[in-house]
Scaffold this motif. Structure first.
Motif, PDB file in Angstrom:
ATOM      1  N   SER A   4       0.851  -1.182   0.000  1.00  0.00           N
ATOM      2  CA  SER A   4       0.000   0.000   0.000  1.00  0.00           C
ATOM      3  C   SER A   4       0.885   1.230   0.000  1.00  0.00           C
ATOM      4  N   GLN A   5       0.272   2.329  -0.334  1.00  0.00           N
ATOM      5  CA  GLN A   5       0.974   3.598  -0.259  1.00  0.00           C
ATOM      6  C   GLN A   5      -0.013   4.645   0.190  1.00  0.00           C
ATOM      7  N   GLY A   6       0.492   5.663   0.826  1.00  0.00           N
ATOM      8  CA  GLY A   6      -0.359   6.718   1.335  1.00  0.00           C
ATOM      9  C   GLY A   6      -0.117   8.019   0.609  1.00  0.00           C
ATOM     10  N   LEU A   7      -1.168   8.784   0.494  1.00  0.00           N
ATOM     11  CA  LEU A   7      -1.097  10.109  -0.100  1.00  0.00           C
ATOM     12  C   LEU A   7      -1.964  11.020   0.748  1.00  0.00           C
ATOM     13  N   ALA A   8      -1.410  12.145   1.132  1.00  0.00           N
ATOM     14  CA  ALA A   8      -2.149  13.085   1.976  1.00  0.00           C
ATOM     15  C   ALA A   8      -1.998  14.494   1.416  1.00  0.00           C
ATOM     16  N   PHE A   9      -2.977  15.333   1.735  1.00  0.00           N
ATOM     17  CA  PHE A   9      -2.948  16.728   1.327  1.00  0.00           C
ATOM     18  C   PHE A   9      -3.115  17.591   2.566  1.00  0.00           C
ATOM     19  N   GLU A  10      -2.344  18.650   2.640  1.00  0.00           N
ATOM     20  CA  GLU A  10      -2.465  19.607   3.733  1.00  0.00           C
ATOM     21  C   GLU A  10      -2.265  21.000   3.154  1.00  0.00           C
ATOM     22  N   SER A  11      -3.243  21.885   3.389  1.00  0.00           N
ATOM     23  CA  SER A  11      -3.157  23.228   2.813  1.00  0.00           C
ATOM     24  C   SER A  11      -2.474  24.228   3.742  1.00  0.00           C
ATOM     25  N   ASP A  12      -2.499  24.006   5.040  1.00  0.00           N
ATOM     26  CA  ASP A  12      -1.878  24.919   5.992  1.00  0.00           C
ATOM     27  C   ASP A  12      -0.365  24.671   6.032  1.00  0.00           C
ATOM     28  N   ALA A  13       0.428  25.715   5.785  1.00  0.00           N
ATOM     29  CA  ALA A  13       1.886  25.570   5.681  1.00  0.00           C
ATOM     30  C   ALA A  13       2.519  25.034   6.965  1.00  0.00           C
ATOM     31  N   GLN A  14       2.101  25.534   8.119  1.00  0.00           N
ATOM     32  CA  GLN A  14       2.669  25.079   9.385  1.00  0.00           C
ATOM     33  C   GLN A  14       2.322  23.627   9.661  1.00  0.00           C
ATOM     34  N   VAL A  15       1.073  23.267   9.460  1.00  0.00           N
ATOM     35  CA  VAL A  15       0.646  21.885   9.694  1.00  0.00           C
ATOM     36  C   VAL A  15       1.339  20.961   8.694  1.00  0.00           C
ATOM     37  N   PHE A  16       1.506  21.429   7.463  1.00  0.00           N
ATOM     38  CA  PHE A  16       2.201  20.642   6.443  1.00  0.00           C
ATOM     39  C   PHE A  16       3.623  20.331   6.897  1.00  0.00           C
ATOM     40  N   GLU A  17       4.368  21.330   7.341  1.00  0.00           N
ATOM     41  CA  GLU A  17       5.761  21.126   7.758  1.00  0.00           C
ATOM     42  C   GLU A  17       5.853  20.147   8.927  1.00  0.00           C
ATOM     43  N   LEU A  18       5.002  20.334   9.927  1.00  0.00           N
ATOM     44  CA  LEU A  18       4.999  19.451  11.091  1.00  0.00           C
ATOM     45  C   LEU A  18       4.626  18.023  10.686  1.00  0.00           C
ATOM     46  N   SER A  19       3.569  17.898   9.898  1.00  0.00           N
ATOM     47  CA  SER A  19       3.113  16.564   9.466  1.00  0.00           C
ATOM     48  C   SER A  19       4.151  15.894   8.589  1.00  0.00           C
ATOM     49  N   ASN A  20       4.755  16.643   7.690  1.00  0.00           N
ATOM     50  CA  ASN A  20       5.778  16.075   6.811  1.00  0.00           C
ATOM     51  C   ASN A  20       6.956  15.557   7.619  1.00  0.00           C
ATOM     52  N   SER A  21       7.357  16.302   8.639  1.00  0.00           N
ATOM     53  CA  SER A  21       8.441  15.863   9.518  1.00  0.00           C
ATOM     54  C   SER A  21       8.063  14.572  10.247  1.00  0.00           C
TER      55      SER A  21
END
Length: 146
Positions: A4-21
């Motif tokens: 399986s593979q996951g794909l996610a979308f996040e529009s908020d820049a701060q939440v994106f950076e934290l989630s990506n980390s």
């Protein structure tokens, strides 16, 4: 062996950076894209026949009222709209939605959302004091669990 593979979308820049980390520390195939899910899905061509598991947790903003509960039609974007869009776009797939909810959900919005699904089950977790718990609404489109 299933993969399986996951794909996610996040529009908020701060939440994106934290989630990506956080995601990068996992040993999983998950890609997080910065941007709106509608634009991201429009340019995404997923292999035919694959089932999709869709996690839905848009900001609640003013959709949460302590007395009335969470109105699923007033999240940003509305959870009902997300489900409708994904179900239309991937109508040939088996879909499993996992949607973040609150202990108290506005009944009309819950009924509307459940009407879009083939099967659903609400699970609220007692981690906090009564009236302040979060949960998950599971729902399927294109199939029902045995």
């Amino acid at each position: 062996m299933l993969s399986s593979q996951g794909l996610a979308f996040e529009s908020d820049a701060q939440v994106f950076e934290l989630s990506n980390s956080n995601i990068s520390s996992l040993d999983r195939r998950i890609v997080l894209r910065h941007g709106d899910f509608l634009a991201g899905l429009a340019s995404l061509d997923l292999p035919t026949g694959h089932a999709l598991v869709v996690f839905v947790a848009p900001p609640w903003g003013t959709a949460l009222d302590e007395a009335e509960g969470l109105d699923l039609r007033r999240t940003e974007p509305p959870i009902t709209g997300i489900v409708e869009h994904i179900a239309r776009r991937y109508r040939d797939r088996r879909l499993l939605f996992a949607m973040q909810v609150y202990e108290k959900v506005e009944p009309g919005s819950l009924a509307e959302l459940e009407g879009l699904l083939d099967w659903s089950q609400l699970n609220v977790y007692g981690f906090d004091m009564a009236g302040r718990n979060h949960g998950i609404l599971l729902g399927t489109k294109g199939w029902t669990p045995a």
